[in-house]
Motif scaffolding. Structure first.
Motif, PDB file in Angstrom:
ATOM      1  N   ILE A   1       1.233  -1.218  -0.484  1.00 61.35           N
ATOM      2  CA  ILE A   1      -0.009   0.157   0.244  1.00 61.35           C
ATOM      3  C   ILE A   1       0.832   0.826  -0.468  1.00 61.35           C
ATOM      4  O   ILE A   1       0.328   2.059  -0.514  1.00 61.35           O
ATOM      5  CB  ILE A   1      -0.999   0.120   1.110  1.00 61.35           C
ATOM      6  N   GLY A   2       1.897   1.126   0.611  1.00 62.14           N
ATOM      7  CA  GLY A   2       2.579   2.748   0.787  1.00 62.14           C
ATOM      8  C   GLY A   2       3.308   2.984  -0.441  1.00 62.14           C
ATOM      9  O   GLY A   2       3.244   3.884  -1.080  1.00 62.14           O
ATOM     10  N   PRO A   3       4.598   1.651  -0.985  1.00 59.58           N
ATOM     11  CA  PRO A   3       4.587   1.880  -2.393  1.00 59.58           C
ATOM     12  C   PRO A   3       3.305   2.367  -3.867  1.00 59.58           C
ATOM     13  O   PRO A   3       3.727   2.980  -4.538  1.00 59.58           O
ATOM     14  CB  PRO A   3       5.434   0.210  -2.765  1.00 59.58           C
ATOM     15  N   THR A   4       2.338   1.757  -3.379  1.00 54.50           N
ATOM     16  CA  THR A   4       1.503   2.425  -4.419  1.00 54.50           C
ATOM     17  C   THR A   4       1.049   3.890  -3.921  1.00 54.50           C
ATOM     18  O   THR A   4       0.984   4.344  -4.847  1.00 54.50           O
ATOM     19  CB  THR A   4      -0.330   1.353  -4.732  1.00 54.50           C
TER      20      THR A   4
ATOM     21  N   ILE B   1       4.208   5.667  -5.722  1.00 46.57           N
ATOM     22  CA  ILE B   1       3.700   5.994  -7.260  1.00 46.57           C
ATOM     23  C   ILE B   1       3.052   6.394  -7.998  1.00 46.57           C
ATOM     24  O   ILE B   1       2.904   7.161  -8.919  1.00 46.57           O
ATOM     25  CB  ILE B   1       4.536   4.642  -7.975  1.00 46.57           C
ATOM     26  N   LEU B   2       1.697   6.246  -7.543  1.00 50.25           N
ATOM     27  CA  LEU B   2       0.519   7.484  -7.780  1.00 50.25           C
ATOM     28  C   LEU B   2       0.050   8.987  -7.488  1.00 50.25           C
ATOM     29  O   LEU B   2       0.688   9.646  -8.678  1.00 50.25           O
ATOM     30  CB  LEU B   2      -0.954   6.615  -6.962  1.00 50.25           C
ATOM     31  N   ILE B   3       0.844   9.208  -6.602  1.00 45.70           N
ATOM     32  CA  ILE B   3       1.828  10.333  -6.578  1.00 45.70           C
ATOM     33  C   ILE B   3       2.136  10.911  -7.047  1.00 45.70           C
ATOM     34  O   ILE B   3       2.238  12.620  -7.396  1.00 45.70           O
ATOM     35  CB  ILE B   3       1.031  10.386  -5.165  1.00 45.70           C
ATOM     36  N   THR B   4       3.577   9.731  -7.241  1.00 41.56           N
ATOM     37  CA  THR B   4       4.634  11.161  -8.163  1.00 41.56           C
ATOM     38  C   THR B   4       4.203  11.110  -9.347  1.00 41.56           C
ATOM     39  O   THR B   4       4.739  11.503  -9.841  1.00 41.56           O
ATOM     40  CB  THR B   4       5.794   9.197  -7.890  1.00 41.56           C
TER      41      THR B   4
ATOM     42  N   ILE C   1       3.605  10.501   1.421  1.00 41.16           N
ATOM     43  CA  ILE C   1       3.260  11.187   0.769  1.00 41.16           C
ATOM     44  C   ILE C   1       4.965  12.070   0.323  1.00 41.16           C
ATOM     45  O   ILE C   1       5.316  12.759  -0.588  1.00 41.16           O
ATOM     46  CB  ILE C   1       2.529  12.559   1.608  1.00 41.16           C
ATOM     47  N   ALA C   2       5.759  11.953   1.487  1.00 42.79           N
ATOM     48  CA  ALA C   2       7.529  12.487   1.605  1.00 42.79           C
ATOM     49  C   ALA C   2       7.462  12.396   0.882  1.00 42.79           C
ATOM     50  O   ALA C   2       8.890  13.208  -0.103  1.00 42.79           O
ATOM     51  CB  ALA C   2       7.458  13.195   3.286  1.00 42.79           C
ATOM     52  N   LEU C   3       7.681  10.818   0.493  1.00 40.43           N
ATOM     53  CA  LEU C   3       8.356   9.780  -0.399  1.00 40.43           C
ATOM     54  C   LEU C   3       8.640  10.563  -2.028  1.00 40.43           C
ATOM     55  O   LEU C   3       9.110  10.248  -2.845  1.00 40.43           O
ATOM     56  CB  LEU C   3       8.663   8.890   0.354  1.00 40.43           C
TER      57      LEU C   3
ATOM     58  N   ILE D   1       7.257  13.186  -2.696  1.00 42.79           N
ATOM     59  CA  ILE D   1       7.563  14.695  -3.469  1.00 42.79           C
ATOM     60  C   ILE D   1       8.716  14.268  -4.252  1.00 42.79           C
ATOM     61  O   ILE D   1       9.390  15.001  -4.251  1.00 42.79           O
ATOM     62  CB  ILE D   1       7.261  15.645  -1.966  1.00 42.79           C
ATOM     63  N   GLY D   2      10.068  13.670  -2.444  1.00 42.12           N
ATOM     64  CA  GLY D   2      11.109  13.553  -3.114  1.00 42.12           C
ATOM     65  C   GLY D   2      11.085  12.532  -4.181  1.00 42.12           C
ATOM     66  O   GLY D   2      12.532  12.913  -5.527  1.00 42.12           O
ATOM     67  N   PHE D   3      10.734  12.029  -5.170  1.00 44.32           N
ATOM     68  CA  PHE D   3      10.609  11.084  -6.264  1.00 44.32           C
ATOM     69  C   PHE D   3      10.871  12.036  -7.357  1.00 44.32           C
ATOM     70  O   PHE D   3      10.771  11.568  -7.858  1.00 44.32           O
ATOM     71  CB  PHE D   3      10.040   9.113  -6.134  1.00 44.32           C
ATOM     72  N   THR D   4       9.271  13.186  -7.101  1.00 47.96           N
ATOM     73  CA  THR D   4       8.980  13.597  -8.504  1.00 47.96           C
ATOM     74  C   THR D   4       9.862  14.201  -9.243  1.00 47.96           C
ATOM     75  O   THR D   4       9.382  13.699 -10.680  1.00 47.96           O
ATOM     76  CB  THR D   4       7.974  14.728  -7.510  1.00 47.96           C
ATOM     77  N   PRO D   5      11.316  14.501  -8.663  1.00 44.37           N
ATOM     78  CA  PRO D   5      11.707  15.309  -9.583  1.00 44.37           C
ATOM     79  C   PRO D   5      12.921  14.143 -11.043  1.00 44.37           C
ATOM     80  O   PRO D   5      12.714  14.584 -12.129  1.00 44.37           O
ATOM     81  CB  PRO D   5      12.917  16.262  -9.683  1.00 44.37           C
ATOM     82  N   TYR D   6      12.462  12.665  -9.840  1.00 46.14           N
ATOM     83  CA  TYR D   6      13.611  11.984 -10.864  1.00 46.14           C
ATOM     84  C   TYR D   6      12.346  11.790 -12.272  1.00 46.14           C
ATOM     85  O   TYR D   6      12.794  11.678 -13.404  1.00 46.14           O
ATOM     86  CB  TYR D   6      13.203  11.174 -10.676  1.00 46.14           C
ATOM     87  N   SER D   7      11.581  11.262 -12.172  1.00 49.85           N
ATOM     88  CA  SER D   7      10.129  10.858 -13.068  1.00 49.85           C
ATOM     89  C   SER D   7      10.137  12.511 -13.789  1.00 49.85           C
ATOM     90  O   SER D   7       9.920  11.902 -15.315  1.00 49.85           O
ATOM     91  CB  SER D   7       9.166  10.570 -12.650  1.00 49.85           C
ATOM     92  N   ALA D   8      10.109  13.272 -13.132  1.00 48.59           N
ATOM     93  CA  ALA D   8       9.708  14.703 -14.203  1.00 48.59           C
ATOM     94  C   ALA D   8      10.443  14.766 -14.669  1.00 48.59           C
ATOM     95  O   ALA D   8      10.422  15.456 -16.357  1.00 48.59           O
ATOM     96  CB  ALA D   8       9.412  15.392 -13.697  1.00 48.59           C
ATOM     97  N   ARG D   9      11.917  14.573 -14.409  1.00 49.05           N
ATOM     98  CA  ARG D   9      12.848  14.813 -15.966  1.00 49.05           C
ATOM     99  C   ARG D   9      12.772  13.798 -17.163  1.00 49.05           C
ATOM    100  O   ARG D   9      12.872  14.787 -18.328  1.00 49.05           O
ATOM    101  CB  ARG D   9      14.569  14.792 -15.508  1.00 49.05           C
TER     102      ARG D   9
END
Length: 311
Positions: A113-116, A119-122, A176-178, A180-188
């Motif tokens: 559940i946590g990783p899901t 990745i959805l928010i990211t 949620i905090a993770l 936000i931290g994962f977002t720049p990797y995927s956005a790039r």
């Protein structure tokens, strides 16, 4: 001068025709699209299919936990503490007399559940920021790029620890905090692929027809970058599982007595020093095998670059 007629060998013509026929047949076979499970099996390979089977098994284990778990994961017994393997307890019991196998089966739920959530928010944040930057360009692109650069400066675990310190330890806060931290990797990565699509002629043609930028982005650009989005989600799932397990190990994620693999590794640490290794080892193996399965499937589908990570 008399012209000399060259005799042609009929066998040579037949051989040449056969060669052309074989080439055409091979081209035809290569042109036939491969879809469905055949395409998936070709891209994953034998090890990838095994990894996919592991993922399906873990998901089914989480869904069917109330039906397949032999015991209540919360119910313990003082007289059953640290029991060894047996037919009654296939993986033994922990320091509270709870069945380890049952807690691992139920722990698959929180561990997935946590990783899901991450990745959805990211995926939502990264896709929105990347497509907005690509379509508008100029100052908007520069502003979004600067925001992503700032996020790059903060490690994921540091953001999660800060969030937990402010809002209290919980799985949702850490997820949620993770994210936000994962977002720049995927956005790039999404931005680089979407930018290539943005510059193709069909986009300019659609603009000349008066189609709005939102419609072009959602109908044309987004479907052409979905492979990178899905692949990045698969790879990031493994990273998120590791980091959430680490947070639970530190007591900043899932809180006891909830069954969770990372928390089980932490709870079994004291027992491990006394020679009772079952809880920590079995929970740790569950994390390693699941993360490896997600990582291998993701890399086979689209490569490490799809997640935007270089580590």
């Amino acid at each position: 001068m008399t012209r000399q007629k060259t005799k042609q060998d009929p066998g040579a013509n037949t051989s040449a025709q056969d060669t052309v026929a074989v080439q055409l047949l091979r081209k035809h076979r290569n042109d036939v699209p491969i879809s469905g499970w055949r395409l998936l099996a070709r891209r994953l390979g034998p090890v990838g299919l095994i990894s996919l089977g592991v993922i399906v098994l873990v998901v089914l284990m989480a869904i069917l936990a109330p039906l397949i778990a032999p015991y209540d994961p919360y119910e313990g017994s003082v007289t059953s503490r640290h029991e060894a393997w047996s037919l009654a307890h296939l993986m033994g019991t922990d320091q509270s007399g709870r069945d380890i196998l049952s807690r691992i089966i139920w722990g698959a739920r929180t561990s997935l559940i946590g990783p899901t959530i991450v990745i959805l928010i990211t995926a939502f944040l990264a896709t929105t920021l990347a497509l907005t930057a690509v379509w508008f360009g100029g100052r908007v692109d520069a502003l979004i790029s600067r925001v992503l650069d700032i996020l790059f400066a903060f490690p994921n675990m540091l953001l999660a620890i800060l969030a937990v310190a402010i809002f209290g330890p919980s799985l949702l806060t850490a997820s949620i905090a993770l994210a936000i931290g994962f977002t720049p990797y995927s956005a790039r990565v999404i931005r680089s692929v979407a930018l290539r699509e943005r510059n193709l002629p069909y986009v300019a043609s659609a603009q000349l027809q008066g189609i709005s930028g939102f419609v072009i982005t959602m109908r044309h650009i987004l479907p052409n970058v979905r492979t990178q989005i899905l692949t990045g989600m698969t790879i990031n799932f493994g990273y998120a599982m590791i980091e959430l397990a680490a947070l639970s190990f530190l007591g900043l994620g899932v809180q006891p007595p909830t069954p969770d693999w990372g928390l089980m590794v932490s709870n079994g640490q004291a027992s491990l020093q006394q020679g009772y290794w079952e809880q920590s080892i079995f929970a740790g193996l569950a994390i390693v095998i699941t993360v490896a399965a997600f990582g291998y499937v993701g890399e086979q589908l689209g490569g490490r670059r799809a997640s935007g990570r270089t580590r």
